[in-house]
Design an enzyme around this catalytic site. Structure first.
Site, short mmCIF file in Angstrom:
data_model
loop_
_atom_site.label_atom_id
_atom_site.label_comp_id
_atom_site.label_asym_id
_atom_site.label_seq_id
_atom_site.Cartn_x
_atom_site.Cartn_y
_atom_site.Cartn_z
N THR A 85 0.81 -1.22 0.00
CA THR A 85 0.00 0.00 0.00
C THR A 85 0.85 1.28 0.00
OG1 THR A 85 -1.37 1.35 1.45
CG2 THR A 85 -0.25 -0.47 2.48
N HIS A 87 0.09 3.80 1.49
CA HIS A 87 -0.08 4.34 2.83
C HIS A 87 1.28 4.45 3.54
CE1 HIS A 87 -3.61 5.25 5.22
NE2 HIS A 87 -2.98 4.85 6.29
N ARG A 126 14.42 -6.67 13.90
CA ARG A 126 15.03 -5.45 14.46
C ARG A 126 14.43 -5.07 15.81
NH1 ARG A 126 15.00 -2.54 8.52
NH2 ARG A 126 16.01 -4.32 7.57
N1 INI Z 1 0.64 3.00 11.39
C1 INI Z 1 1.79 2.43 11.78
O1 INI Z 1 2.30 2.75 12.87
N2 INI Z 1 2.40 1.51 11.00
C2 INI Z 1 1.89 1.13 9.78
O2 INI Z 1 2.50 0.26 9.11
C3 INI Z 1 0.69 1.73 9.33
N3 INI Z 1 0.12 1.37 8.05
O3 INI Z 1 0.71 0.55 7.33
O4 INI Z 1 -0.92 1.84 7.67
C4 INI Z 1 0.06 2.68 10.19
N4 INI Z 1 -1.09 3.27 9.84
C5 INI Z 1 -1.94 3.96 10.79
C6 INI Z 1 -1.55 5.42 10.98
O5 INI Z 1 -0.35 5.53 11.70
C7 INI Z 1 -2.64 6.18 11.76
O6 INI Z 1 -2.77 5.63 13.04
C8 INI Z 1 -4.00 6.16 11.06
O7 INI Z 1 -3.87 6.57 9.71
C9 INI Z 1 -4.97 7.15 11.78
O8 INI Z 1 -4.49 8.48 11.71
#
Ligand code: INI
Length: 152
Positions: A85, A87, A126
């Site tokens: 993703t 994201h 890690r």
């Molecule tokens: N948050 C993470 O800490 N690690 C991730 O890998 C991740 N992914 O992959 O989406 C992730 N998403 C959530 C983001 O940090 C927020 O909490 C969310 O978008 C709400 O604001």
């Protein structure tokens, strides 16, 4: 020759906050264990260590900004795992930018202990599954930087 200034590794007088992301909690807990182990083994008092949980890495900078007012160092722990993703880029990028900004704006060491990996296996490696826990390393940086800032 002028002075050589270094931060020592004595955590005995430091008040430290650790922010931990619940996302990828198994990884985060490994990083947290490493950070706490490092701080205690360098003399930190348990009463001077606070742990703050947040939903994900994206939320870390805002909480760090609040905590930087009251602590000698803030350690940010979490894992952003690429998966399939886009994201990943947004969450990891904003977390990194936000943490750097909070540190520069506040003058308090805010340590980037967030793993950015391609998969869960790399993140677990890690976070204590193999030698070299990055939470431990983040805490080492926090101790050194907090003492260095006091020295300067
Ligand atoms: N948050 C993470 O800490 N690690 C991730 O890998 C991740 N992914 O992959 O989406 C992730 N998403 C959530 C983001 O940090 C927020 O909490 C969310 O978008 C709400 O604001």
């Amino acid at each position: 020759m002028g002075k050589i200034i270094e931060g020592n590794l004595d955590a005995g007088k430091l008040k430290v906050a650790i922010i931990v992301s619940r996302f990828n909690e198994l990884v985060s807990k490994g990083l947290l264990g490493g950070a706490e182990d490092c701080l205690k083994r360098h003399g930190a008092k348990e009463s001077n260590l606070d742990v703050v949980w947040v939903p994900g890495a994206y939320e870390i900078p805002l909480v760090a900004k609040k905590l930087a007012k009251d602590y000698d160092a803030v350690i940010c722990l979490g894992a952003v795992i690429r998966g399939a993703t886009p994201h990943f880029e947004y969450v990891a990028g904003e977390a990194a930018k936000g943490i750097a900004k909070v540190s520069l704006d506040s003058g308090v060491p805010v340590i980037f202990g967030i793993l950015t990996t391609d998969n869960l296996e790399q993140a677990l490696e890690r976070a204590g599954a193999k030698p070299g826990n990055k939470g431990f390393a983040a805490a080492m940086s926090a101790i050194e930087l907090a003492n260095l800032i006091k020295e300067i």
